[in-house]
Design a protein around this motif. Structure first.
Motif, mmCIF file in Angstrom:
data_model
loop_
_atom_site.group_PDB
_atom_site.id
_atom_site.type_symbol
_atom_site.label_atom_id
_atom_site.label_comp_id
_atom_site.label_asym_id
_atom_site.label_seq_id
_atom_site.Cartn_x
_atom_site.Cartn_y
_atom_site.Cartn_z
ATOM 1 N N ASP A 41 -2.000 -0.156 8.167
ATOM 2 C CA ASP A 41 -1.222 -0.296 6.928
ATOM 3 C C ASP A 41 -2.082 -0.625 5.720
ATOM 4 O O ASP A 41 -1.904 -0.049 4.652
ATOM 5 C CB ASP A 41 -0.139 -1.371 7.094
ATOM 6 C CG ASP A 41 0.953 -0.971 8.059
ATOM 7 O OD1 ASP A 41 1.098 0.231 8.327
ATOM 8 O OD2 ASP A 41 1.668 -1.861 8.553
ATOM 9 N N TRP A 42 -3.004 -1.590 5.863
ATOM 10 C CA TRP A 42 -3.769 -2.070 4.711
ATOM 11 C C TRP A 42 -4.955 -1.182 4.363
ATOM 12 O O TRP A 42 -5.343 -1.099 3.212
ATOM 13 C CB TRP A 42 -4.266 -3.484 4.951
ATOM 14 C CG TRP A 42 -3.202 -4.536 4.892
ATOM 15 C CD1 TRP A 42 -1.853 -4.346 4.817
ATOM 16 C CD2 TRP A 42 -3.409 -5.936 4.923
ATOM 17 N NE1 TRP A 42 -1.210 -5.547 4.806
ATOM 18 C CE2 TRP A 42 -2.136 -6.550 4.875
ATOM 19 C CE3 TRP A 42 -4.522 -6.744 5.012
ATOM 20 C CZ2 TRP A 42 -1.970 -7.922 4.885
ATOM 21 C CZ3 TRP A 42 -4.360 -8.115 5.023
ATOM 22 C CH2 TRP A 42 -3.094 -8.694 4.960
ATOM 23 N N ALA A 46 -3.103 3.076 3.215
ATOM 24 C CA ALA A 46 -3.150 2.704 1.800
ATOM 25 C C ALA A 46 -4.227 3.460 1.028
ATOM 26 O O ALA A 46 -4.070 3.719 -0.156
ATOM 27 C CB ALA A 46 -3.376 1.200 1.664
ATOM 28 N N ASN A 47 -5.308 3.824 1.704
ATOM 29 C CA ASN A 47 -6.444 4.398 0.992
ATOM 30 C C ASN A 47 -6.726 5.860 1.298
ATOM 31 O O ASN A 47 -7.526 6.478 0.597
ATOM 32 C CB ASN A 47 -7.695 3.566 1.283
ATOM 33 C CG ASN A 47 -7.541 2.150 0.775
ATOM 34 O OD1 ASN A 47 -7.237 1.936 -0.388
ATOM 35 N ND2 ASN A 47 -7.705 1.185 1.663
ATOM 36 N N LYS A 49 -4.796 9.328 1.741
ATOM 37 C CA LYS A 49 -3.528 10.058 1.655
ATOM 38 C C LYS A 49 -3.340 11.071 2.777
ATOM 39 O O LYS A 49 -2.224 11.391 3.141
ATOM 40 C CB LYS A 49 -3.408 10.747 0.299
ATOM 41 C CG LYS A 49 -3.246 9.779 -0.838
ATOM 42 C CD LYS A 49 -3.042 10.483 -2.151
ATOM 43 C CE LYS A 49 -2.882 9.457 -3.260
ATOM 44 N NZ LYS A 49 -2.540 10.052 -4.521
ATOM 45 N N ARG A 52 -1.009 9.758 5.522
ATOM 46 C CA ARG A 52 0.342 9.309 5.176
ATOM 47 C C ARG A 52 1.399 10.260 5.714
ATOM 48 O O ARG A 52 1.136 11.436 5.967
ATOM 49 C CB ARG A 52 0.483 9.188 3.665
ATOM 50 C CG ARG A 52 -0.377 8.089 3.103
ATOM 51 C CD ARG A 52 -0.164 7.930 1.636
ATOM 52 N NE ARG A 52 -1.067 6.918 1.100
ATOM 53 C CZ ARG A 52 -1.157 6.639 -0.179
ATOM 54 N NH1 ARG A 52 -0.414 7.284 -1.063
ATOM 55 N NH2 ARG A 52 -1.996 5.711 -0.586
ATOM 56 N N ASP A 60 1.677 5.505 -3.788
ATOM 57 C CA ASP A 60 0.526 4.600 -3.752
ATOM 58 C C ASP A 60 0.933 3.140 -3.858
ATOM 59 O O ASP A 60 0.423 2.295 -3.119
ATOM 60 C CB ASP A 60 -0.458 4.934 -4.874
ATOM 61 C CG ASP A 60 -1.216 6.221 -4.610
ATOM 62 O OD1 ASP A 60 -1.424 6.545 -3.432
ATOM 63 O OD2 ASP A 60 -1.581 6.892 -5.596
ATOM 64 N N LYS A 61 1.813 2.821 -4.778
ATOM 65 C CA LYS A 61 2.211 1.427 -4.994
ATOM 66 C C LYS A 61 2.856 0.841 -3.735
ATOM 67 O O LYS A 61 2.548 -0.289 -3.350
ATOM 68 C CB LYS A 61 3.176 1.338 -6.178
ATOM 69 C CG LYS A 61 3.508 -0.067 -6.576
ATOM 70 C CD LYS A 61 4.386 -0.109 -7.812
ATOM 71 C CE LYS A 61 4.746 -1.536 -8.165
ATOM 72 N NZ LYS A 61 5.616 -1.615 -9.324
ATOM 73 N N TYR A 63 2.410 1.786 -0.606
ATOM 74 C CA TYR A 63 1.428 1.668 0.469
ATOM 75 C C TYR A 63 0.460 0.502 0.254
ATOM 76 O O TYR A 63 -0.151 0.024 1.189
ATOM 77 C CB TYR A 63 0.629 2.968 0.623
ATOM 78 C CG TYR A 63 1.318 3.981 1.496
ATOM 79 C CD1 TYR A 63 1.310 3.858 2.876
ATOM 80 C CD2 TYR A 63 1.990 5.074 0.950
ATOM 81 C CE1 TYR A 63 1.936 4.782 3.701
ATOM 82 C CE2 TYR A 63 2.611 6.007 1.758
ATOM 83 C CZ TYR A 63 2.583 5.859 3.127
ATOM 84 O OH TYR A 63 3.205 6.775 3.932
ATOM 85 N N HIS A 64 0.330 0.028 -0.981
ATOM 86 C CA HIS A 64 -0.588 -1.076 -1.285
ATOM 87 C C HIS A 64 0.100 -2.431 -1.320
ATOM 88 O O HIS A 64 -0.510 -3.411 -1.736
ATOM 89 C CB HIS A 64 -1.308 -0.812 -2.615
ATOM 90 C CG HIS A 64 -2.379 0.217 -2.492
ATOM 91 N ND1 HIS A 64 -3.627 -0.051 -1.989
ATOM 92 C CD2 HIS A 64 -2.376 1.545 -2.775
ATOM 93 C CE1 HIS A 64 -4.349 1.042 -1.982
ATOM 94 N NE2 HIS A 64 -3.620 2.038 -2.449
ATOM 95 N N GLN A 65 1.341 -2.541 -0.860
ATOM 96 C CA GLN A 65 2.056 -3.822 -0.839
ATOM 97 C C GLN A 65 1.699 -4.590 0.436
ATOM 98 O O GLN A 65 2.410 -4.559 1.430
ATOM 99 C CB GLN A 65 3.559 -3.595 -0.929
ATOM 100 C CG GLN A 65 4.001 -3.030 -2.248
ATOM 101 C CD GLN A 65 5.506 -2.824 -2.291
ATOM 102 O OE1 GLN A 65 6.213 -3.015 -1.315
ATOM 103 N NE2 GLN A 65 5.990 -2.439 -3.450
ATOM 104 N N LYS A 66 0.582 -5.298 0.395
ATOM 105 C CA LYS A 66 0.085 -6.007 1.581
ATOM 106 C C LYS A 66 1.064 -7.073 2.064
ATOM 107 O O LYS A 66 1.274 -7.245 3.260
ATOM 108 C CB LYS A 66 -1.282 -6.606 1.296
ATOM 109 C CG LYS A 66 -2.368 -5.557 1.201
ATOM 110 C CD LYS A 66 -3.713 -6.201 0.983
ATOM 111 C CE LYS A 66 -4.841 -5.233 1.094
ATOM 112 N NZ LYS A 66 -4.848 -4.111 0.214
#
Length: 96
Positions: A41-42, A46-47, A49, A52, A60-61, A63-66
């Motif tokens: 996930d992190w 997230a980095n 594509k 995904r 993007d936003k 996927y970056h919600q840790k």
């Protein structure tokens, strides 16, 4: 199927009681959850594509919600891990 794999792992690790089987299975579930959250996930999704889900490449936003992913790993993730761990413990105790 996953419970069978966990049972085999617990047996190979030497579990002979309910609590030993439970602890080994729960530990493996925690390890899998940590790998899923911290790496998949992190880092990966997230980095990169290309990994995904189709149709979510632009998110993007999200996927970056840790914190979102960590909360999901803790609850309900750990709560749900209790179920297969208890089943593995039962299987181990029945194999005795």
């Amino acid at each position: 199927m996953f419970t069978v794999i966990l049972t085999i792992c617990a047996k190979l690790a030497g579990a002979v009681t309910f609590w030993q089987g439970f602890a080994i299975a729960f530990g493996l579930m925690v390890w899998i959850g940590a790998y899923d959250t911290l790496f998949l996930d992190w880092v990966l999704f997230a980095n990169m594509k290309m990994f995904r889900l189709e149709g979510t490449e632009h998110m993007d936003k999200a996927y970056h919600q840790k914190w979102f992913h960590l909360k999901g790993a803790i609850f309900p993730g750990l709560l749900f891990a209790l179920i297969p761990a208890a089943i593995v413990g039962l299987f181990i105790s029945l194999m005795g």
